[in-house]
Design a protein around this motif. Structure first.
Motif, short mmCIF file in Angstrom:
data_model
loop_
_atom_site.label_atom_id
_atom_site.label_comp_id
_atom_site.label_asym_id
_atom_site.label_seq_id
_atom_site.Cartn_x
_atom_site.Cartn_y
_atom_site.Cartn_z
N ALA A 1 0.85 -1.19 0.00
CA ALA A 1 0.00 0.00 0.00
C ALA A 1 0.89 1.24 0.00
N ASP B 1 -3.91 4.87 1.96
CA ASP B 1 -4.33 3.79 1.05
C ASP B 1 -4.12 2.48 1.79
N ASN B 2 -5.20 1.83 2.13
CA ASN B 2 -5.14 0.71 3.08
C ASN B 2 -4.95 -0.64 2.41
N HIS B 3 -4.69 -0.70 1.11
CA HIS B 3 -4.68 -1.99 0.43
C HIS B 3 -3.38 -2.22 -0.33
N HIS B 4 -2.86 -3.44 -0.19
CA HIS B 4 -1.79 -3.92 -1.04
C HIS B 4 -2.40 -4.46 -2.33
N GLU C 1 -7.14 -6.95 -4.16
CA GLU C 1 -6.83 -5.84 -3.26
C GLU C 1 -6.86 -6.39 -1.84
N VAL C 2 -5.72 -6.40 -1.16
CA VAL C 2 -5.59 -7.05 0.13
C VAL C 2 -5.41 -6.01 1.23
N PRO C 3 -6.31 -5.93 2.21
CA PRO C 3 -6.16 -4.95 3.28
C PRO C 3 -4.87 -5.18 4.07
N ARG C 4 -4.32 -4.12 4.62
CA ARG C 4 -3.16 -4.25 5.49
C ARG C 4 -3.47 -5.22 6.62
N PRO D 1 -10.17 -11.14 0.17
CA PRO D 1 -10.41 -10.35 -1.04
C PRO D 1 -11.00 -11.21 -2.14
#
Length: 687
Positions: free
Chosen positions: A89, A94-97, A113-116, A125
């Motif tokens: 991220a 921006d909270n997503h990798h 889209e993977v959350p932290r 996801p």
């Protein structure tokens, strides 16, 4: 005063069960990072899938990234290449990798889209496809995704194989094409193959594609049949124009007259400087290639760290990585057998050890420039994923997970690297696992049964950590010797080349040398010595039983038995010309093939044997196993044959691993006596 009970070797009671070995048979691979998070792949024997896991400081327990049932794996080169790429991220807001990965079920690339880790989101996801589904008659896989120049694409090695149209068209080499391809992260290509762009083509095999830091150039490694990449491969570089490579230039490696040079990996230090691992001096050493800024002609190619040590390994997988060029220096392993992980300084040439106490490092090292993630091992410390900060004064290497207490540790030996010498005075390296038990010893003067383990490849090497499968036997009073026979890697090209044209001879002689040396040293019973191995190790196991009388039993897993058939259309593309260098070429070398072939000489096998084979194996097909089994059955030689449905080249399901191990116990009871491993219950499906 109590004394340890004395029981015959091979009969010691042990808490290491076949079920425990099966449950622990998974492996980890492909570490990567996203900010402070550590990511890696882990095979799961319970589900026969590969899970993508992650953790972070303060969140050490591994957490799956994707929903159960998604297996993050591809079939590149038959053994799988790096199956994912993650971009951290970009900011706290921006909270997503961004994750790109290959799903084994259809081999397509997907984006998620993977959350932290630790954020409020607790659901998996939803992956979105990036590449089109294969039409009938075509199989495509994608390996080693890396970011494109502007961040809107990932660039991968695409491997495309069309279906055979008949026996005349069966050779997979003819039907397989590899290219470096740009895949839009927008998903535009999922339904429109025209949105894909071929960036580069050169050789039949491609790997290690890396963009220069300024995005102007692309480097990659290529090779063609009949070469294997550890024999001869070439480092290529090309200028990029509108996202497409121009005419490539060979910088290093390849075959020239009687000289062969292998390049294992390359990485950019700056827009005009490449580092590469290559072996023109007989060892995979670090070379620096200085390029002119306005053309691809090298200004200088220098072995900057000349060592009589290998600092890399063989390319079996697309995406393999042994070193990293960072702002803090070049990080690399060094050593023959026993290794150190060091940082080499371009300024003064100094080497600084980074992971004190660890002695083996896997070939999938990752770095973001500020830290290293690497899988490390050591006989005393076990194995772990290490995170190593690189900035001066930033601290030592640390495990990404705290070391847990292993209740089975007292029953596991500390492996020992050893070397013996053959009749010609040549070294033969191996790892010794001694009989180990916390409370039981053997009667005075008795010698333990010996299992000589033969690794696959054959261009590979053995590890140095406690292996629970070996400990299953050593905890019951067996000795295990894992042989790095001639042809193994980690000891330079001369040792590696000992097997060329001598497969079935040098490997057999080296296994015999180790067995006899241990018997002479009083560490093994020559009358109770067996041999075991899978794939190329299965070949050597069979060859040992055909061509020597040293071994009284053999455990053979998914072997090569008939080399004349294990080529061209009878195996996968990557190894379809391998026997040309290992044995010779047909038809002119037919007599040599016939002489060493276990299948052609199966009548010479007179000792008990267990054969274990995956029904879906496309690398070593089941008929390589059944031709041996049919011969044994005709002659009434004791044997057991287990064909595992749903398994390929190597067993992934826990129940397959358990049944294979129990079948091996049955073999040793038949050979060494019914008292062997009497605490292990056998069931009908293992026999």
């Amino acid at each position: 005063m109590s004394t340890a009970p004395r029981l015959p070797y091979g009969t010691w009671p042990s808490p290491i069960t076949a079920e425990a070995v099966a449950d622990a048979s998974g492996s980890t691979s492909w570490p990567s990072g996203a900010g402070e998070e550590n990511w890696w792949c882990a095979s799961d024997p319970a589900t026969a899938t590969v899970r993508l896991l992650r953790n972070a400081p303060g969140h050490e327990d591994p957490v799956p990234v994707l929903a159960p049932g998604i297996s993050v794996r591809n079939r590149s080169l038959g053994y799988g290449g790096k199956p994912y790429w993650v971009s951290a991220a970009p900011s706290p807001t921006d909270n997503h990798h961004v994750l790109v990965f290959t799903d084994h079920s259809d081999q397509r690339l997907y984006r998620a889209e993977v959350p932290r880790l630790g954020s409020a989101a607790d659901s998996f996801p939803v992956p979105v496809p990036l590449t089109p589904a294969d039409p009938p008659g075509r199989e495509t896989c994608w390996a080693d995704p890396v970011t494109g120049p502007d961040g809107t694409e990932v660039w991968c090695v695409r491997e495309t194989t069309r279906a055979a149209t008949g026996p005349h068209d069966a050779d997979p080499a003819v039907r397989t094409v590899r290219e470096i391809v740009a895949v839009p992260l927008s998903g535009a290509a999922a339904d429109d193959p025209g949105a894909l762009r071929v960036v580069a083509r050169s050789h039949h095999f491609l790997c290690g594609h890396r963009l220069s830091p300024d995005g102007r150039r692309l480097a990659w490694i290529g090779w063609d049949h009949p070469h294997m990449p550890w024999d001869s491969s070439e480092l290529m570089v090309a200028d990029l124009h509108d996202g497409v490579a121009g005419e490539p230039v060979r910088l290093l490696g390849g075959s020239h007259g009687d000289t062969e040079v292998s390049v294992s990996q390359a990485a950019w230090a700056d827009p005009d400087t490449l580092y590469a691992m290559a072996d023109p001096n007989g060892w995979w050493n670090l070379h620096r290639i200085d390029l002119a800024s306005d053309r691809l002609t090298p200004r200088a190619i220098t072995n900057v760290l000349p060592l009589q040590e290998d600092c890399a390994g063989p390319v079996w997988r697309v995406g393999a990585s042994w070193f990293a060029a960072t702002p803090h220096g070049v990080v690399l392993p060094q050593g023959n057998g026993r290794q150190k992980l060091s940082r080499w300084s371009p300024q003064d040439g100094e080497l600084t050890e980074l992971a004190d106490g660890w002695t083996h490092f896997q070939g999938d090292l990752w770095s973001d420039g500020d830290r290293i993630l690497v899988r490390a091992a050591d006989p005393a410390q076990g194995s772990a994923l290490l995170s190593i900060p690189l900035a001066p004064g930033s601290g030592p290497a640390r495990r990404t997970r705290p070391k847990s207490v292993d209740p089975l540790a007292p029953w596991q030996p500390q492996p020992e690297r050893r070397t013996v010498y053959d009749a010609q005075g040549r070294p033969v390296h191996f790892v010794l696992h001694r009989p180990t038990h916390p409370t039981t010893t053997a009667p005075e003067g008795e010698l333990p049964p010996l299992l000589v383990q033969v690794h696959g490849g054959p261009t590979s090497s053995t590890g140095v950590t406690a292996d629970l499968e070996y400990s299953f036997f050593t905890s019951r009073g067996f000795t295990v010797a894992d042989v790095d026979y001639g042809g193994s890697t980690g000891y330079g090209r001369a040792y590696r080349d000992r097997l060329r044209g001598q497969w079935g001879t040098v490997d057999v002689d080296d296994c015999v040398t180790v067995a006899r040396a241990l018997a002479a040293e009083g560490l093994a019973d020559p009358a109770r010595t067996a041999v075991r191995g899978g794939s190329a190790g299965g070949w050597t196991t069979l060859a040992c039983l055909v061509h020597t009388d040293v071994f009284c039993a053999g455990t053979v897993l998914y072997p090569i038995s008939d080399p004349a058939r294990w080529r061209a259309d009878q195996t996968h593309d990557f190894e379809s010309r391998y026997v040309d260098t290992l044995i010779g070429e047909l038809p002119q070398d037919q007599a040599h093939f016939d002489k060493i072939s276990p299948a052609a000489n199966a009548d010479r096998i007179t000792v008990p044997l267990v054969m274990l084979q995956g029904a879906d194996d496309f690398i070593c097909r089941p008929d390589q196993a059944t031709c041996i089994v049919d011969n044994l059955a005709e002659r009434g030689v004791w044997h057991r044959f287990l064909l595992f449905e749903g398994e390929g080249h190597g067993f992934r399901q826990a129940n397959s691993v358990r049944r294979a191990l129990l079948a091996e116990v049955a073999l040793y009871r038949e050979t060494f006596g019914s008292h062997i491993a009497s605490d292990v219950p056998l069931d009908a499906d293992a026999l």
